[in-house]
Design an enzyme around this catalytic site. Structure first.
Site, short mmCIF file in Angstrom:
data_model
loop_
_atom_site.label_atom_id
_atom_site.label_comp_id
_atom_site.label_asym_id
_atom_site.label_seq_id
_atom_site.Cartn_x
_atom_site.Cartn_y
_atom_site.Cartn_z
CB SER A 85 44.25 70.35 58.91
OG SER A 85 45.13 70.83 59.90
CD GLU B 59 48.90 64.69 50.14
OE1 GLU B 59 48.87 65.90 49.88
OE2 GLU B 59 48.74 64.23 51.29
CE LYS C 215 45.43 72.26 53.91
NZ LYS C 215 46.58 71.69 54.62
CG HIS D 123 59.51 70.95 29.68
ND1 HIS D 123 60.67 70.21 29.87
CD2 HIS D 123 59.32 71.01 28.33
CE1 HIS D 123 61.16 69.86 28.69
NE2 HIS D 123 60.35 70.31 27.74
#
Length: 468
Positions: free
Chosen positions: A285, A298, A291, A164
């Site tokens: 970024s 992704e 970043k 979970h």
């Protein structure tokens, strides 16, 4: 005006038509822009068909040799990028046949004897997917090897295992990595079964009823490496089960990759800080200079939708089709090709990504401290002292509640405090409650103890041909 002057010119099926095909229809119905990738398999099948026609006396040996030579020349032209595909010829089959007839004359026009594009495309598609299944198996094996290499490197390192998405029990990092090896092995096993069902030769079904000409389907099957021939001509020309099954296999592969991708994204955050992905496999970024983004995982996660979409699209194409062949089936290849390209690219980049990902061992171990992750071990300890498990579960639950009230961990309690909940608890409990003690107690087959994980890793390395 005579009927002959009204017939369609340039169409190999145009004998009964009195008008030329509308340009809009040609543009809408052409498939050459994507089925051109079948050219090697179309040539392979046509050569085998030509040899069989000659053996059966349906064409001469000289005609067969001319056909085979012409096909070889056309294939070489396509390889070199010199062949001009013509959309008005609709598909790869007609483009090659027209070029062959232009090249060698009447012999080329005899190649289509005893076959239809309906069984021809089924043949080409099966030959292509058979090769693709073999390529996928290799890529899956390479991905498994990447996991095994990481598992060997980090053998002994511990991390939290989750249910979970809540910390549950401590496990070895290698145990977690080898879970993906098992997933991809199931993918390979499924793919092998799918390949068996792909590897059935359809040529000879013709349009849908077979042919009255004396062909030898079995000899063609043997030459092309098929295990058997299809049994029913009507089923053959309308069948795309093999493509649907492959798409299902591709979906499970991509879903497994997506599950991994989600973990890599989470683990690379500062909140987790479990892994460091190499700079070459991340991006930055355009506005935030600090970043470092896990774009590859992704994208793998994002591409899963298009693979699933391909399966749904073909399911919807086939669901309402009456027997036998319908032009709807032209929609099969584009979906399958895209899914194949996506999954192959995802597998390849995943193997690279894993080899360029390091685990933050200290942070992983620190994350196993806290959250009562060895509570189950305490319950098992009481069970070994003859307490019923449900009673042990309740005892440990009360100990955990007590710790929460005091804002401490199980290991912060003294032996006397623990014995207030059960006199069965002895001085050896603290070894049981340690992370390493918990991990190494899991000696059941398939468990996370060091001895079981090392055995599993040795088995995996042996099966993958990895020398250590």
């Amino acid at each position: 005006m005579s009927v002959e002057t009204k017939q369609v010119s340039g169409k190999m099926w145009g004998g009964r038509f009195a008008e030329t095909t509308a340009a809009s229809v040609e543009a809408f119905s052409a498939s050459i822009q994507y089925d051109a990738r079948l050219y090697r398999h179309d040539v392979m099948g046509s050569k085998a068909h030509a040899r069989m026609l000659a053996r059966q006396g349906l064409i001469t040996t000289e005609e067969s040799e001319a056909i085979i030579q012409g096909l070889s020349e056309i294939e070489a032209e396509i390889d070199r990028g010199e062949f001009v595909f013509k959309p008005e010829l609709e598909d790869i089959h007609m483009n090659i046949e027209k070029a062959l007839t232009d090249r060698i004359g009447a012999a080329g026009a005899k190649l289509h004897t005893a076959r239809s594009r309906n069984d021809q495309v089924n043949l080409d598609f099966r030959l292509y997917l058979r090769d693709e299944a073999d390529t996928l198996d290799v890529l899956l094996g390479e991905t498994q090897k990447a996991f095994a290499r990481r598992a060997r490197k980090y053998l002994g390192a511990v991390m939290p295992g989750y249910t979970h998405l809540q910390r549950a029990q401590p496990v070895l990092v290698s145990h977690h990595l080898l879970a993906y090896v098992e997933m991809f092995q199931r993918d390979r096993d499924r793919l092998a079964g799918c390949r068996q069902r792909i590897n059935i030769m359809p040529l000879g079904a013709a349009a849908m009823a077979g042919t009255g000409l004396p062909i030898d389907r079995q000899s063609v099957a043997e030459e092309l490496g098929f295990a058997s021939i299809t049994a029913n001509s009507m089923d053959t020309t309308g069948d795309r089960d093999f493509a649907l099954e492959l798409l299902f296999c591709l979906n499970l592969i991509q879903l497994h990759l997506s599950r991994l991708a989600e973990e890599l994204v989470l683990w690379s955050t500062k909140e987790f800080d479990f892994i460091r992905i190499g700079d070459r496999y991340c991006t930055g970024s355009s506005i935030m200079p600090q970043k470092k983004n896990p774009d590859i995982p992704e994208l793998i996660r994002g591409k899963t939708g298009r693979v699933t979409g391909a399966l749904i699209a073909l399911l919807m194409t086939v669901k309402g089709l009456p027997l036998t062949y319908n032009r709807d089936l032209q929609e099969d290849k584009e979906q399958v090709f895209d899914a194949l390209d996506t999954v192959k690219a995802s597998l390849s980049i995943t193997a690279e990504l894993l080899d360029n990902t390091e685990f933050n061992v200290e942070r992983l171990r620190a994350a196993t401290i806290g959250g009562f992750m060895t509570a189950t071990d305490l319950a098992d300890y009481l069970v070994r002292r003859n307490m019923p498990f449900r009673q042990a579960h309740g005892v440990v639950g009360r100990i955990v509640a007590h710790c929460q009230q005091r804002d401490c961990e199980l290991t912060n309690l003294t032996l006397a405090e623990l014995r207030e909940f059960s006199e069965l608890i002895g001085a050896d409990i603290f070894e049981v409650l340690s992370v390493d003690g918990s991990v190494n107690s899991r000696v059941s087959a398939g468990g996370t103890s060091r001895i079981r994980v090392e055995e599993a890793l040795n088995t995996v390395e042996h099966s993958l041909g990895i020398s250590t």
